[in-house]
Design an enzyme around this catalytic site. Structure first.
Site, PDB file in Angstrom:
ATOM      1  N   HIS A 130       0.855  -1.183   0.000  1.00 46.69           N
ATOM      2  CA  HIS A 130       0.000   0.000   0.000  1.00 46.69           C
ATOM      3  C   HIS A 130       0.891   1.233   0.000  1.00 46.69           C
ATOM      4  O   HIS A 130       1.950   1.250   0.636  1.00 46.69           O
ATOM      5  CB  HIS A 130      -0.888   0.015   1.247  1.00 46.69           C
ATOM      6  CG  HIS A 130      -1.464   1.369   1.559  1.00 46.69           C
ATOM      7  ND1 HIS A 130      -0.944   2.175   2.552  1.00 46.69           N
ATOM      8  CD2 HIS A 130      -2.480   2.062   1.000  1.00 46.69           C
ATOM      9  CE1 HIS A 130      -1.635   3.307   2.592  1.00 46.69           C
ATOM     10  NE2 HIS A 130      -2.568   3.263   1.670  1.00 46.69           N
TER      11      HIS A 130
ATOM     12  N   VAL B 104       0.230   9.195  -1.183  1.00 49.68           N
ATOM     13  CA  VAL B 104       0.778  10.541  -0.970  1.00 49.68           C
ATOM     14  C   VAL B 104      -0.340  11.531  -1.260  1.00 49.68           C
ATOM     15  O   VAL B 104      -1.114  11.343  -2.212  1.00 49.68           O
ATOM     16  CB  VAL B 104       2.017  10.838  -1.845  1.00 49.68           C
ATOM     17  CG1 VAL B 104       3.241  10.120  -1.296  1.00 49.68           C
ATOM     18  CG2 VAL B 104       1.797  10.452  -3.299  1.00 49.68           C
ATOM     19  N   ARG B 105      -0.424  12.580  -0.461  1.00 49.19           N
ATOM     20  CA  ARG B 105      -1.582  13.460  -0.568  1.00 49.19           C
ATOM     21  C   ARG B 105      -1.231  14.887  -0.121  1.00 49.19           C
ATOM     22  O   ARG B 105      -0.252  15.113   0.604  1.00 49.19           O
ATOM     23  CB  ARG B 105      -2.736  12.921   0.282  1.00 49.19           C
ATOM     24  CG  ARG B 105      -2.368  12.737   1.750  1.00 49.19           C
ATOM     25  CD  ARG B 105      -3.440  11.980   2.523  1.00 49.19           C
ATOM     26  NE  ARG B 105      -3.069  11.801   3.922  1.00 49.19           N
ATOM     27  CZ  ARG B 105      -2.361  10.791   4.379  1.00 49.19           C
ATOM     28  NH1 ARG B 105      -1.951   9.851   3.539  1.00 49.19           N
ATOM     29  NH2 ARG B 105      -2.051  10.698   5.662  1.00 49.19           N
TER      30      ARG B 105
ATOM     31  N   HIS C  54      12.673  -1.495   4.227  1.00 45.24           N
ATOM     32  CA  HIS C  54      13.025  -0.422   5.160  1.00 45.24           C
ATOM     33  C   HIS C  54      14.296   0.323   4.740  1.00 45.24           C
ATOM     34  O   HIS C  54      14.444   1.513   5.046  1.00 45.24           O
ATOM     35  CB  HIS C  54      13.130  -0.971   6.583  1.00 45.24           C
ATOM     36  CG  HIS C  54      11.793  -1.159   7.231  1.00 45.24           C
ATOM     37  ND1 HIS C  54      11.153  -0.155   7.928  1.00 45.24           N
ATOM     38  CD2 HIS C  54      10.952  -2.226   7.253  1.00 45.24           C
ATOM     39  CE1 HIS C  54       9.986  -0.592   8.368  1.00 45.24           C
ATOM     40  NE2 HIS C  54       9.846  -1.852   7.969  1.00 45.24           N
TER      41      HIS C  54
ATOM     42  N   HIS D 192      -8.304  -3.902  18.023  1.00 46.49           N
ATOM     43  CA  HIS D 192      -9.191  -4.968  18.480  1.00 46.49           C
ATOM     44  C   HIS D 192      -8.542  -6.345  18.342  1.00 46.49           C
ATOM     45  O   HIS D 192      -8.996  -7.310  18.970  1.00 46.49           O
ATOM     46  CB  HIS D 192     -10.518  -4.930  17.719  1.00 46.49           C
ATOM     47  CG  HIS D 192     -10.382  -5.123  16.247  1.00 46.49           C
ATOM     48  ND1 HIS D 192      -9.779  -4.204  15.415  1.00 46.49           N
ATOM     49  CD2 HIS D 192     -10.765  -6.157  15.437  1.00 46.49           C
ATOM     50  CE1 HIS D 192      -9.811  -4.642  14.172  1.00 46.49           C
ATOM     51  NE2 HIS D 192     -10.395  -5.829  14.155  1.00 46.49           N
TER      52      HIS D 192
ATOM     53  N   GLY E  76     -18.289  12.523   0.459  1.00 51.96           N
ATOM     54  CA  GLY E  76     -19.064  12.179  -0.725  1.00 51.96           C
ATOM     55  C   GLY E  76     -18.212  11.721  -1.881  1.00 51.96           C
ATOM     56  O   GLY E  76     -18.576  11.896  -3.044  1.00 51.96           O
TER      57      GLY E  76
ATOM     58  N   ARG F  21     -16.166   8.970  -4.371  1.00 55.39           N
ATOM     59  CA  ARG F  21     -16.707   7.868  -5.173  1.00 55.39           C
ATOM     60  C   ARG F  21     -16.456   6.547  -4.449  1.00 55.39           C
ATOM     61  O   ARG F  21     -15.314   6.115  -4.269  1.00 55.39           O
ATOM     62  CB  ARG F  21     -16.025   7.858  -6.543  1.00 55.39           C
ATOM     63  CG  ARG F  21     -16.572   6.805  -7.495  1.00 55.39           C
ATOM     64  CD  ARG F  21     -15.991   7.029  -8.879  1.00 55.39           C
ATOM     65  NE  ARG F  21     -16.542   6.105  -9.852  1.00 55.39           N
ATOM     66  CZ  ARG F  21     -15.935   4.980 -10.230  1.00 55.39           C
ATOM     67  NH1 ARG F  21     -14.766   4.648  -9.718  1.00 55.39           N
ATOM     68  NH2 ARG F  21     -16.491   4.202 -11.139  1.00 55.39           N
TER      69      ARG F  21
END
Length: 306
Positions: free
Chosen positions: A108, A111-112, A147, A177, A260, A262
């Site tokens: 996974h 970047v944002r 790493h 959990h 909201g 997609r």
């Protein structure tokens, strides 16, 4: 502090999506990514790219999204009250690859960039992202390599960056959990703006660019490893943990659903096949037991290389 450039960030993210898809499709050799562009009625949109039933990847997706609006979701304003009443833009590339062979880990990366603006006030902005690895059958060589690449991406920005982002990753990708981590970690960061726009953007790019260098060598080493029904069943069982994390804890999933976004693109990260067996436990001393007993621990993988 230099002024954030939404245009520059968007151009980089679109190019990153192109480069990652090309590299993964070439490696797979049996399928290509299908593109699905979409619009968000409240503002913005994106392009989702999904590969399925390939020679290596059973399912994978590399998504770009750029959404904007004038009302932040509760998940954002609860911890950042200064965002209330601001227009916002959020953009990023997020990907998950689910291989068919259980000897290849799931990977996974994300970047944002986020910016919220209000007339007459300084913008509030930050970068975030990282990458992490979720093996089913652990391999020390792979963990060390993953790493090492992560550390190399962080080193130009300070010797403290990799240790901080590694710990952040270990803490974030943890199923409370279940009392266990999702995988063997990597990097995770959020709210990055203290370096100024140029350096913060450069760090985000370094981490985004490092993903292929971290993952492809592992895929190439493991893609021809033999496996049977037992290994496949274990893979499907462990995928259940992946689903649990993404639906219960993942910030990106919650943000996307609450703004909201997609739904098909947001839930693209879920594997095509998965199983939950009641009160299942691996046989003591088995490779399956070794996954949780040795690999799914907060380890100093670079120390293992010494």
């Amino acid at each position: 502090m230099s002024k954030p450039s939404v245009t520059e960030v968007k151009a980089y993210l679109l190019d990153l999506q192109d480069r990652i898809c090309q590299a993964l499709a070439v490696e797979d050799g049996g399928a290509d990514f299908a593109e699905d562009s979409w619009d968000r009625p409240e503002g913005g949109g994106g392009r989702s790219r999904v590969i399925k039933n390939g020679a290596i990847f059973e399912k994978g997706g590399v998504n770009f999204s750029h959404v904007h609006g004038n009302q932040m979701p509760a998940s954002a304003t609860a911890h950042r009250p200064e965002l209330k009443g601001r227009d916002f833009e959020a953009m990023g590339v997020s990907l998950v690859m689910h291989p068919q062979n259980p000897k290849i880990p799931t990977s996974h990366a994300n970047v944002r960039f986020f910016i919220a603006e209000k007339p007459g006030e300084e913008p509030v902005w930050w970068f975030g992202g990282g990458f992490d690895l979720t093996p089913y059958y652990g391999n020390v060589e792979d963990c060390i390599h993953w790493h090492q690449v992560a550390k190399a991406a962080c080193d130009p920005f300070g010797e403290d960056v990799y240790p901080r982002y590694k710990k952040w990753c270990d803490d974030y990708f943890f199923l409370k959990h279940r009392g266990e981590p999702r995988g063997i970690g990597g990097l995770f960061f959020d709210d990055l703006n203290e370096l100024g726009f140029e350096q913060s953007f450069a760090l985000m790019r370094a981490i985004g660019d490092a993903y292929i260098d971290a993952y492809l060598p592992i895929v190439q080493r493991r893609k021809n490893d033999a496996y049977g029904e037992k290994e496949r069943d274990f893979q499907l069982h462990r995928r259940g943990r992946y689903v649990e994390f993404n639906l219960v804890f993942d910030r990106g999933t919650l943000f996307g659903l609450q703004t909201g976004g997609r739904t098909e693109s947001i839930l693209m990260s879920l594997p095509p096949e998965v199983r939950w067996d009641y009160n299942w436990a691996p046989e003591p001393g088995s490779p399956e037991a070794q996954l949780t007993e040795y690999f799914l621990q907060s380890r100093d993988w670079l120390g293992e290389a010494g």
